[in-house]
Design a protein around this motif. Structure first.
Motif, PDB file in Angstrom:
ATOM      1  N   ILE A  15       0.835  -1.202   0.000  1.00  0.00           N
ATOM      2  CA  ILE A  15       0.000   0.000   0.000  1.00  0.00           C
ATOM      3  C   ILE A  15       0.870   1.252   0.000  1.00  0.00           C
ATOM      4  N   SER A  16       1.956   1.238   0.787  1.00  0.00           N
ATOM      5  CA  SER A  16       2.847   2.396   0.847  1.00  0.00           C
ATOM      6  C   SER A  16       3.487   2.684  -0.506  1.00  0.00           C
ATOM      7  N   ASN A  17       3.963   1.635  -1.178  1.00  0.00           N
ATOM      8  CA  ASN A  17       4.576   1.825  -2.499  1.00  0.00           C
ATOM      9  C   ASN A  17       3.567   2.320  -3.512  1.00  0.00           C
ATOM     10  N   TRP A  18       2.339   1.806  -3.431  1.00  0.00           N
ATOM     11  CA  TRP A  18       1.275   2.271  -4.340  1.00  0.00           C
ATOM     12  C   TRP A  18       0.970   3.736  -4.121  1.00  0.00           C
ATOM     13  N   TRP A  19       0.911   4.139  -2.843  1.00  0.00           N
ATOM     14  CA  TRP A  19       0.622   5.538  -2.518  1.00  0.00           C
ATOM     15  C   TRP A  19       1.732   6.463  -3.005  1.00  0.00           C
ATOM     16  N   ARG A  20       2.991   6.027  -2.891  1.00  0.00           N
ATOM     17  CA  ARG A  20       4.107   6.847  -3.364  1.00  0.00           C
ATOM     18  C   ARG A  20       4.088   7.030  -4.875  1.00  0.00           C
ATOM     19  N   ARG A  21       3.636   5.990  -5.579  1.00  0.00           N
ATOM     20  CA  ARG A  21       3.516   6.127  -7.040  1.00  0.00           C
ATOM     21  C   ARG A  21       2.394   7.086  -7.397  1.00  0.00           C
ATOM     22  N   LEU A  22       1.330   7.067  -6.595  1.00  0.00           N
ATOM     23  CA  LEU A  22       0.190   7.940  -6.874  1.00  0.00           C
ATOM     24  C   LEU A  22       0.529   9.401  -6.601  1.00  0.00           C
ATOM     25  N   PHE A  23       1.286   9.649  -5.501  1.00  0.00           N
ATOM     26  CA  PHE A  23       1.681  11.012  -5.136  1.00  0.00           C
ATOM     27  C   PHE A  23       3.214  11.089  -5.108  1.00  0.00           C
ATOM     28  N   PRO A  24       3.829  11.187  -6.262  1.00  0.00           N
ATOM     29  CA  PRO A  24       5.293  11.135  -6.330  1.00  0.00           C
ATOM     30  C   PRO A  24       5.987  12.339  -5.735  1.00  0.00           C
ATOM     31  N   ASP A  25       5.244  13.425  -5.450  1.00  0.00           N
ATOM     32  CA  ASP A  25       5.878  14.644  -4.985  1.00  0.00           C
ATOM     33  C   ASP A  25       5.960  14.738  -3.460  1.00  0.00           C
ATOM     34  N   GLN A  26       5.647  13.636  -2.771  1.00  0.00           N
ATOM     35  CA  GLN A  26       5.578  13.724  -1.329  1.00  0.00           C
ATOM     36  C   GLN A  26       6.969  13.845  -0.687  1.00  0.00           C
ATOM     37  N   ILE A  27       8.079  13.478  -1.373  1.00  0.00           N
ATOM     38  CA  ILE A  27       9.410  13.556  -0.803  1.00  0.00           C
ATOM     39  C   ILE A  27       9.953  14.966  -1.024  1.00  0.00           C
ATOM     40  N   VAL A  28      10.293  15.636   0.038  1.00  0.00           N
ATOM     41  CA  VAL A  28      10.750  17.018  -0.044  1.00  0.00           C
ATOM     42  C   VAL A  28      12.272  17.063  -0.110  1.00  0.00           C
ATOM     43  N   LYS A  29      12.793  17.660  -1.132  1.00  0.00           N
ATOM     44  CA  LYS A  29      14.235  17.782  -1.293  1.00  0.00           C
ATOM     45  C   LYS A  29      14.709  19.094  -0.673  1.00  0.00           C
ATOM     46  N   PRO A  30      15.919  19.129  -0.171  1.00  0.00           N
ATOM     47  CA  PRO A  30      16.447  20.368   0.419  1.00  0.00           C
ATOM     48  C   PRO A  30      16.465  21.482  -0.619  1.00  0.00           C
ATOM     49  N   VAL A  31      16.067  22.681  -0.215  1.00  0.00           N
ATOM     50  CA  VAL A  31      16.047  23.827  -1.118  1.00  0.00           C
ATOM     51  C   VAL A  31      16.676  25.021  -0.425  1.00  0.00           C
ATOM     52  N   GLU A  32      17.102  25.974  -1.236  1.00  0.00           N
ATOM     53  CA  GLU A  32      17.644  27.209  -0.709  1.00  0.00           C
ATOM     54  C   GLU A  32      16.493  28.097  -0.238  1.00  0.00           C
ATOM     55  N   PRO A  33      16.757  29.044   0.646  1.00  0.00           N
ATOM     56  CA  PRO A  33      15.706  29.971   1.085  1.00  0.00           C
ATOM     57  C   PRO A  33      15.040  30.653  -0.100  1.00  0.00           C
ATOM     58  N   PRO A 274      10.742  23.232  12.361  1.00  0.00           N
ATOM     59  CA  PRO A 274       9.977  24.258  11.626  1.00  0.00           C
ATOM     60  C   PRO A 274      10.814  25.429  11.139  1.00  0.00           C
ATOM     61  N   ASP A 275      11.876  25.780  11.862  1.00  0.00           N
ATOM     62  CA  ASP A 275      12.696  26.935  11.465  1.00  0.00           C
ATOM     63  C   ASP A 275      13.480  26.690  10.182  1.00  0.00           C
ATOM     64  N   THR A 276      13.571  25.418   9.740  1.00  0.00           N
ATOM     65  CA  THR A 276      14.273  25.130   8.486  1.00  0.00           C
ATOM     66  C   THR A 276      13.373  25.326   7.265  1.00  0.00           C
ATOM     67  N   TYR A 277      12.133  25.692   7.495  1.00  0.00           N
ATOM     68  CA  TYR A 277      11.225  25.964   6.365  1.00  0.00           C
ATOM     69  C   TYR A 277      11.803  27.102   5.531  1.00  0.00           C
ATOM     70  N   PRO A 278      11.985  26.916   4.222  1.00  0.00           N
ATOM     71  CA  PRO A 278      12.711  27.898   3.407  1.00  0.00           C
ATOM     72  C   PRO A 278      11.993  29.218   3.185  1.00  0.00           C
ATOM     73  N   VAL A 279      10.678  29.263   3.383  1.00  0.00           N
ATOM     74  CA  VAL A 279       9.917  30.502   3.179  1.00  0.00           C
ATOM     75  C   VAL A 279       9.967  31.334   4.450  1.00  0.00           C
ATOM     76  N   LYS A 280      10.346  32.614   4.318  1.00  0.00           N
ATOM     77  CA  LYS A 280      10.497  33.484   5.477  1.00  0.00           C
ATOM     78  C   LYS A 280       9.449  34.588   5.544  1.00  0.00           C
ATOM     79  N   CYS A 281       8.863  34.950   4.427  1.00  0.00           N
ATOM     80  CA  CYS A 281       7.796  35.952   4.437  1.00  0.00           C
ATOM     81  C   CYS A 281       6.834  35.661   3.290  1.00  0.00           C
ATOM     82  N   LEU A 282       5.573  36.053   3.466  1.00  0.00           N
ATOM     83  CA  LEU A 282       4.508  35.676   2.542  1.00  0.00           C
ATOM     84  C   LEU A 282       3.872  36.897   1.908  1.00  0.00           C
TER      85      LEU A 282
END
Length: 544
Positions: A15-33, A274-282
């Motif tokens: 079930i987990s592998n099926w769900w990952r194929r359905l929602f492939p964007d669930q893995i968050v890669k490190p990004v710059e601010p 939470p402080d590692t969230y790359p967005v600092k202002c909205l």
């Protein structure tokens, strides 16, 4: 012991592998601010897709079931309650439509409140009040009292339903939004499966409890209505654990609170601080609002200022077109869907009275229904009052309803993938056109299995078409008008449900052909109107 754990973990891994194929964007890669200020779409995409979204979909399960149970449970009660409450065919039409009539009366009120006080509060208190009214309905001793309870429950459930639609749209990024709404359709279909199962388990029981020296009798169908309030209580508890919509907070000029919500979602999804969230202002979003402290007149003026753009060009034309599609689609889907348990019961009543084919041929569906609808109009020889003979409600009635609901689940599952491949417009045109054709074919159906198969395909197609309309609403209107647009469009859909369910017994009394013409034409008209929908312009790609 090791083998036992392995047998348990293996299906979970599948079930987990099926769900990952359905929602492939669930893995968050490190990004710059991210550069400030950040738009909502970029901010929500940076939170990723993970545990928070899974928990939200889990909470949506009782919330979606609550909406379905509130409007659908009564249809399974009608054949069993007709003698207890002395129900006529028109009374049954009123009961099927009263939940929708209540929703109509407060569509604008709930839309304004959800856009003013927030999605979460409306969902919490709305589901709580609906649960209380649904539970109270099981004590009804007359038809008018049950009609009143269903009307009041409809008045309340309209709010949390509209707020739920907006909340789901505002908690997912754009490229996942369509799939999430399709999975919401799966939740609704699962609710439609559970209702006949629950009714099959409870209603056929020939037992009763008497209270107050026989003044109040709780029998199986009343107990069924009481049990149907459980998802509403559960939804009330589930939504209390989730934050307010971050897009609503942005629109209300509360960016700090919205940023905290984003951080929370990000932390739950990724497991990072939470402080590692790359967005600092909205970036704030334009929103028209008023304060209740300003007085009634100023509040009403502020309310009109808030919704005024919805009734101006270019939003007005889109609103009329989408609302018309919702009206026609609901006339088609909800009319036949809510009457199917009663119609199956009438078919079973005819079959029991005619075990062998009459005149050597199999009766059509209309011959069965026309014969069964007069069963309670035969008066006993010594009395002028018609005798009440309950329609036969056996396992076949519930199994047929379960099959129809299962077909809906399969259809929604397929549509979840197709909607990204063929697009919303093409999917809607196909569903409405094919659904209208099925309704025409159903009129000439003779075999009981054929009747069930055609009915199942029709209900699935028309429901998918109606669910896709919600996605079109979300894509067509800005945040500050979205919940109000959903409320207006849903209101027109509910008008269609009321009109369809009241006209159904009226047309049915004149002849069996009338309801099929009404439903078929409604679906075909929706297919034509869908072709007129404006195409959405593709947004520019976000810069990394």
């Amino acid at each position: 012991m090791h083998g036992a754990w392995k047998s348990v973990l293996k299906p979970m891994l599948i079930i987990s592998n099926w769900w990952r194929r359905l929602f492939p964007d669930q893995i968050v890669k490190p990004v710059e601010p991210v550069e400030c200020p950040t738009t909502f779409e970029r901010a929500i995409s940076e939170t990723g897709y993970g545990k928070f979204n899974y928990l939200l979909l889990l909470a949506v399960l009782p919330a979606g079931w609550a909406s379905v149970y509130s409007s659908t449970s009564i249809s399974y009660v009608l054949p069993s309650a007709e003698c207890d409450l002395k129900l006529t065919m028109f009374d049954k039409g009123l009961l099927n439509s009263m939940s929708f009539a209540g929703m109509i009366c407060t569509a604008f009120v709930w839309g304004f409140l959800a856009d003013t006080v927030g999605r979460k509060k409306i969902m919490f208190y709305g589901y709580l009040c609906t649960a209380i009214l649904s539970f109270a309905s099981c004590f009804s001793r007359a038809a008018w009292l049950l009609i009143l309870f269903k009307f009041l429950a409809g008045v309340i459930i309209s709010g949390p339903y509209a707020a739920l639609m907006s909340y789901l749209a505002e908690i997912h990024s754009e490229h996942l939004r369509s799939r999430v709404f399709m999975w919401l359709g799966v939740v609704f279909s699962l609710a439609n499966i559970s209702i006949p199962c629950l009714a099959w388990l409870i209603i056929p029981g020939k037992w009763s409890w008497n209270f107050f020296n026989g003044w109040l009798e709780i029998n199986s169908w009343r107990f069924f209505l009481a049990v149907c309030s459980i998802p509403e209580f559960t939804a009330c508890v589930a939504v209390s654990f989730f934050p307010e919509s971050p897009r609503f907070l942005l629109a209300k000029k509360r960016p700090e609170e919205a940023l905290e919500v984003f951080k929370k979602i990000y932390s739950i999804n990724t497991g990072r601080h939470p402080d590692t969230y790359p967005v600092k202002c909205l970036e704030e979003e334009e929103y028209f609002t008023s304060s209740a402290e300003d007085g009634l007149v100023k509040s009403l003026k502020g309310s009109w200022k808030q919704i005024q753009p919805l009734f101006q060009s270019p939003n007005l034309l889109k609103l009329i077109l989408i609302a018309s599609i919702q009206f026609g689609g609901t006339v088609g889907s909800n009319s036949l869907r809510l009457w199917m348990p009663q119609l199956f019961s009438m078919i079973e009543t005819y079959t029991a009275a005619h075990p062998t084919p009459v005149s050597g041929r199999t009766a059509t569906i209309c011959e069965m229904l026309d014969s069964s609808k007069y069963i309670n109009n035969v008066s006993p020889s010594n009395n002028t009052v018609p005798a009440c003979t309950e329609s036969i409600v056996n396992s076949t009635v519930y199994i047929n309803s379960i099959v129809i609901a299962l077909t809906g689940v399969i259809g929604y599952s397929v549509a979840t993938s197709l909607i990204t491949l063929v697009g919303k417009r093409k999917l809607m045109v196909f569903c409405f056109a094919a659904g209208g054709s099925c309704c025409g074919i159903l009129y000439w159906a003779e075999d009981s299995n054929g009747i069930l198969g055609i009915s199942s395909v029709f209900v699935a197609l028309s429901s998918i078409g109606g669910a896709t309309v919600t996605i079109v609403i979300v894509d067509s209107f800005p945040t500050c008008l979205r919940t109000m647009a959903v409320s207006v469009t849903m209101m027109m859909g509910r008008v269609g449900a009321v009109v369809g369910n009241i006209l159904f017994p009226v047309l049915f009394g004149l002849g069996c052909l009338g309801p099929f013409i009404m439903i078929g034409l409604a679906c075909l008209t929706c297919a034509v109107l869908t072709l007129l929908l404006p195409r959405k312009e593709k947004p520019a790609l976000l810069e990394p």
